[in-house]
Motif scaffolding. Structure first.
Motif, PDB file in Angstrom:
ATOM      1  N   LEU A  25      44.335  17.769  53.467  1.00 23.71           N
ATOM      2  CA  LEU A  25      44.435  18.587  52.255  1.00 23.71           C
ATOM      3  C   LEU A  25      43.163  19.385  52.025  1.00 23.71           C
ATOM      4  O   LEU A  25      43.207  20.512  51.524  1.00 23.71           O
ATOM      5  CB  LEU A  25      44.738  17.681  51.055  1.00 23.71           C
ATOM      6  CG  LEU A  25      46.105  16.987  51.071  1.00 23.71           C
ATOM      7  CD1 LEU A  25      46.253  16.072  49.865  1.00 23.71           C
ATOM      8  CD2 LEU A  25      47.241  18.001  51.116  1.00 23.71           C
ATOM      9  N   GLU A  26      42.030  18.801  52.395  1.00 20.81           N
ATOM     10  CA  GLU A  26      40.775  19.551  52.304  1.00 20.81           C
ATOM     11  C   GLU A  26      40.766  20.706  53.297  1.00 20.81           C
ATOM     12  O   GLU A  26      40.373  21.830  52.956  1.00 20.81           O
ATOM     13  CB  GLU A  26      39.593  18.616  52.568  1.00 20.81           C
ATOM     14  CG  GLU A  26      38.244  19.333  52.525  1.00 20.81           C
ATOM     15  CD  GLU A  26      37.084  18.435  52.900  1.00 20.81           C
ATOM     16  OE1 GLU A  26      35.968  18.957  53.066  1.00 20.81           O
ATOM     17  OE2 GLU A  26      37.292  17.198  53.056  1.00 20.81           O
ATOM     18  N   ALA A  27      41.214  20.435  54.522  1.00 22.44           N
ATOM     19  CA  ALA A  27      41.258  21.487  55.546  1.00 22.44           C
ATOM     20  C   ALA A  27      42.175  22.626  55.138  1.00 22.44           C
ATOM     21  O   ALA A  27      41.943  23.783  55.507  1.00 22.44           O
ATOM     22  CB  ALA A  27      41.704  20.893  56.884  1.00 22.44           C
ATOM     23  N   GLU A  28      43.211  22.304  54.356  1.00 25.28           N
ATOM     24  CA  GLU A  28      44.149  23.326  53.885  1.00 25.28           C
ATOM     25  C   GLU A  28      43.635  24.056  52.646  1.00 25.28           C
ATOM     26  O   GLU A  28      44.310  24.934  52.117  1.00 25.28           O
ATOM     27  CB  GLU A  28      45.499  22.673  53.574  1.00 25.28           C
ATOM     28  CG  GLU A  28      46.237  22.183  54.815  1.00 25.28           C
ATOM     29  CD  GLU A  28      46.651  23.324  55.723  1.00 25.28           C
ATOM     30  OE1 GLU A  28      47.210  24.320  55.229  1.00 25.28           O
ATOM     31  OE2 GLU A  28      46.412  23.220  56.944  1.00 25.28           O
ATOM     32  N   GLY A  29      42.456  23.688  52.169  1.00 26.96           N
ATOM     33  CA  GLY A  29      41.853  24.387  51.036  1.00 26.96           C
ATOM     34  C   GLY A  29      42.383  23.999  49.671  1.00 26.96           C
ATOM     35  O   GLY A  29      42.153  24.710  48.693  1.00 26.96           O
ATOM     36  N   LEU A  30      43.064  22.845  49.573  1.00 31.06           N
ATOM     37  CA  LEU A  30      43.639  22.425  48.306  1.00 31.06           C
ATOM     38  C   LEU A  30      42.634  21.662  47.444  1.00 31.06           C
ATOM     39  O   LEU A  30      42.823  21.527  46.233  1.00 31.06           O
ATOM     40  CB  LEU A  30      44.879  21.569  48.553  1.00 31.06           C
ATOM     41  CG  LEU A  30      46.016  22.319  49.262  1.00 31.06           C
ATOM     42  CD1 LEU A  30      47.105  21.363  49.702  1.00 31.06           C
ATOM     43  CD2 LEU A  30      46.595  23.396  48.364  1.00 31.06           C
ATOM     44  N   VAL A  31      41.603  21.153  48.054  1.00 27.54           N
ATOM     45  CA  VAL A  31      40.532  20.479  47.328  1.00 27.54           C
ATOM     46  C   VAL A  31      39.248  20.713  48.104  1.00 27.54           C
ATOM     47  O   VAL A  31      39.258  20.783  49.334  1.00 27.54           O
ATOM     48  CB  VAL A  31      40.814  18.960  47.170  1.00 27.54           C
ATOM     49  CG1 VAL A  31      40.857  18.271  48.524  1.00 27.54           C
ATOM     50  CG2 VAL A  31      39.784  18.299  46.260  1.00 27.54           C
TER      51      VAL A  31
END
Length: 234
Positions: A25-31
């Motif tokens: 989720l971090e890699a996807e820019g969500l957090v």
């Protein structure tokens, strides 16, 4: 908080969450957690609230990451309270980009739900003879030794709804055939990631599958709407 502490917070409500999932989720820019001088992640309570929002949107409304990202971007640009803190209602909008049609059942994860035959009939509204016919046609399949998951409940509930308009199980064989074609197509896209030993790659495979299913639902619904316009005189 460290990533391990965040995982402990989230697993109370989202037991299937893993560190690989949080990294994805971090890699996807969500957090975007802060980093220490040594490179360790440090999460704030707002980061945790944001993660709760993402996980809830996926679990309860089956929203693809694209739609969730757009919602988060709207909150970021408006300067409103963090979405996870304000607990907004997660409502899938219509044909302009969200995922309709999930009102029949809202399971956390399909594999977490185990229904016996009697429970499936009672909760979905179909009768035993219809269930037998659905299984004969391959529209509905049980997991050995005779358990049904959340997707089986969704299928049975949808069949019950269609039956109220006069559609019978034999009319639904084409749905199974079309679904099998999509499975074959999507499997070619997902399998290379799923076969990797890297947990992050497997998490990405699961997210890719979720996105493909959501996009397929949108495409199918739009094509049916377009096809019915002439019948409706629009």
């Amino acid at each position: 908080m460290s990533i391990g502490e965040v995982l402990g917070q989230l697993r109370v409500d989202f037991p299937d969450t893993t560190i690989s999932k949080l990294r994805f989720l971090e890699a996807e820019g969500l957090v975007e957690p802060q980093r220490t001088a040594a490179g360790y992640r440090k999460y704030s309570w707002d980061d945790v609230a944001r993660l709760r929002f993402v996980l809830t949107a996926q679990r309860d409304k089956y929203l693809p990451l694209r739609v969730i990202r757009e919602q988060l971007a709207q909150w970021d640009s408006s300067g409103d309270e963090q979405p996870g803190r304000s607990r907004p209602a997660l409502v899938a909008v219509g044909p302009d980009g969200a995922v309709p049609g999930r009102e029949l059942a809202e399971p956390a994860e399909s594999s977490q739900v185990r229904l016996g035959r009697v429970d499936l009939v009672a909760r979905s509204g179909i009768d035993e003879s219809t269930l037998v016919e659905l299984e004969r046609l391959g529209v509905l399949v049980s997991d050995p030794p005779g358990w049904y998951d959340a997707d089986a409940l969704i299928i049975a509930s949808a069949v019950a709804g269609l039956a109220s308009y006069g559609l019978e199980p034999r009319h639904l064989r084409g749905y199974r055939t079309a679904a099998d074609r999509e499975v074959g197509l999507f499997a070619q896209l997902v399998a290379p990631l799923a076969r990797q030993s890297d947990p992050a790659a497997r998490a990405r495979a699961a997210e890719t599958a979720r996105e493909l299913v959501a996009l397929s639902e949108q495409l199918h619904a739009a094509l049916v709407r377009v096809g019915l316009r002439s019948t409706l005189g629009r």
